[in-house]
Design a protein around this motif. Structure first.
Motif, short mmCIF file in Angstrom:
data_model
loop_
_atom_site.label_atom_id
_atom_site.label_comp_id
_atom_site.label_asym_id
_atom_site.label_seq_id
_atom_site.Cartn_x
_atom_site.Cartn_y
_atom_site.Cartn_z
N GLY A 1 -0.69 4.40 -4.49
CA GLY A 1 -2.18 4.15 -4.39
C GLY A 1 -2.77 3.45 -5.49
O GLY A 1 -3.52 2.74 -5.71
N PHE A 2 -2.41 3.94 -6.79
CA PHE A 2 -2.97 3.68 -7.99
C PHE A 2 -2.46 2.06 -8.27
O PHE A 2 -3.27 1.35 -8.71
N VAL B 1 -9.58 6.07 -11.47
CA VAL B 1 -10.32 5.03 -10.84
C VAL B 1 -11.10 4.03 -12.08
O VAL B 1 -10.79 2.80 -11.95
N ALA C 1 -8.12 2.99 -2.66
CA ALA C 1 -7.46 3.72 -3.85
C ALA C 1 -7.74 5.18 -4.21
O ALA C 1 -6.93 6.24 -4.25
N SER C 2 -9.34 5.17 -4.25
CA SER C 2 -9.71 6.57 -4.55
C SER C 2 -9.32 7.69 -3.54
O SER C 2 -9.09 8.72 -3.70
N GLY D 1 -4.06 -0.12 -5.89
CA GLY D 1 -5.61 -0.24 -6.06
C GLY D 1 -5.79 -1.19 -7.29
O GLY D 1 -6.73 -2.07 -7.22
N THR D 2 -5.02 -1.05 -8.41
CA THR D 2 -5.12 -1.95 -9.40
C THR D 2 -4.57 -3.21 -9.24
O THR D 2 -5.62 -4.13 -9.49
N ILE E 1 -8.33 1.72 -13.29
CA ILE E 1 -8.15 0.62 -12.31
C ILE E 1 -9.18 -0.51 -12.83
O ILE E 1 -9.04 -1.48 -12.94
N THR F 1 -7.74 -4.57 -6.50
CA THR F 1 -8.90 -4.77 -7.07
C THR F 1 -8.81 -5.80 -8.35
O THR F 1 -9.66 -6.63 -8.44
#
Length: 387
Positions: free
Chosen positions: A273-274, A361, A26-27, A277-278, A364, A281
């Motif tokens: 991506g955000f 991040v 995600a980063s 990623g959330t 997230i 994760t």
């Protein structure tokens, strides 16, 4: 208790590594995509960036960006020079001309015609040769990316890179001879075309088919005077558009943002991506918390407060997030550094972008910790002992 929380995190290596990889991916997306967007947008005003000496740019009122140019009458130059507050004003030709390479292939290149007397507007960094060499017959200076890229001499063998242009090589521009007298560094244009520098009078010869050749007038305000006020005075007296360098950059950038889908496209990728990623994760961290739920139940039965348990979960999430963000930003920085070895777009990862990405991040990580903490805070210790 915090040491136990860390032992719980490190003890389940599979999920620990999964959380780190998810945050790192995600980063990478959150940092890389805005970096590419900002680099591309900076190329929309690369001409203004490279020509830093003049305070004021004067042009046709219909010009929207530095990539655009509409020819003026040469008499406008003398009118600008006569405006009160103008220390000096010089012409600049900017046009797209056809270059014939040694193997007969044709390439489009941007030609900049500089003032014959002062050569204002020329490249600031010369790799080979000198700017003054432009006063030699048929002389042109080529930007380094163009000399190594599109204008390189092709070997004719598939898969082999071309031989970069060298000082002394010749080109044919609109069926006229041009001799390379220097190689210079220049910021790539938005269209990544090669850039050729020559004198204004010689540019007239190369672009003889064009009736008017004055693209921009570069002016300098007298010391102690406000360049914005002088620009407004020029605009009122000549009915031309006159902007400071900063205003012209902003105008070029605004036009690109409002008339292209780049911002929406890159923003959508960052949003994906955000969200991904959330989700990834959060799911892995939630499963990690469920696997350790019995331990949290024991701690709660032993008298641990909800605040203590929440701090333990936050510590686990923040540490994993820091490791993942560090890995992702390191990979992105390494990728950006690799682009500086090429001839085209060079990515820059600045501190403001890293701070903004770090904040994303952090959101997230906090979201993942929130969903996991809800389960722990609602847990009844008796349920653990019953099972």
């Amino acid at each position: 208790m915090y040491r136990i929380a860390l032992q719980m995190l490190f003890g389940d290596r599979g999920k620990y590594l999964g959380i780190i990889v998810g945050i790192a991916m995600a980063s990478i997306i959150i940092i890389q995509q805005p970096s590419i967007l900002l680099t591309m947008l900076s190329h929309t005003y690369s001409l203004i960036t490279d020509i830093s000496l003049p305070d004021i740019w004067v042009m046709d009122p219909k010009v929207r960006t530095s990539e655009d140019s509409r020819a003026l009458l040469d008499t406008q130059l003398y009118r600008v020079r006569g405006i009160e507050g103008v220390e000096w004003a010089v012409p600049l030709y900017k046009g797209s001309l056809t270059v014939r390479l040694g193997n007969g292939e044709l390439e489009r290149a941007i030609m900049l015609g500089l003032d014959d007397a002062t050569l204002i507007g020329g490249p600031g960094i010369m790799v080979e040769g000198n700017l003054a060499d432009l006063r030699m017959p048929d002389a042109v200076i080529v930007d380094e990316a163009g000399a190594r890229g599109r204008l390189a001499r092709q070997t004719g063998r598939p898969g082999e890179h071309g031989i970069p242009l060298q000082v002394g090589d010749t080109l044919e521009i609109n069926e006229k001879r041009a001799t390379v007298v220097g190689i210079a560094k220049a910021t790539p244009t938005f269209q990544s075309q090669p850039i050729l520098y020559t004198t204004y009078s010689r540019a007239k010869n190369y672009a003889a088919s064009e009736r008017k050749l004055l693209s921009f007038i570069l002016a300098k305000a007298k010391p102690g005077l406000d360049s914005e006020a002088v620009a407004r005075r020029i605009a009122q007296a000549t009915d031309l558009a006159a902007y400071t360098a900063g205003e012209f950059k902003s105008r070029s950038l605004d036009f690109m943002l409002h008339n292209s889908a780049m911002l929406m496209n890159f923003g959508f990728v960052v949003l994906v991506g955000f969200v991904v990623g959330t989700a990834v994760t959060g799911q892995i961290f939630y499963n990690f918390t469920l696997d350790n739920l019995r331990y949290f139940g024991v701690f709660k039965a032993m008298g641990a407060t909800d605040r203590m348990l929440l701090c333990m979960i936050l510590l686990q999430a923040l540490l994993a997030g820091l490791m993942g963000f560090g890995l992702g930003s390191g990979v992105t920085a390494a990728f950006a550094a690799s682009t500086w070895k090429g001839n085209e777009m060079k990515l820059e990862v600045g501190l403001p972008l890293l701070c903004a990405s770090g904040l994303a991040v952090l959101l997230i990580v906090l979201a993942a910790a929130f969903f996991s903490a809800r389960k722990v805070l609602r847990l009844e210790p008796a349920e653990v002992f019953k099972s």
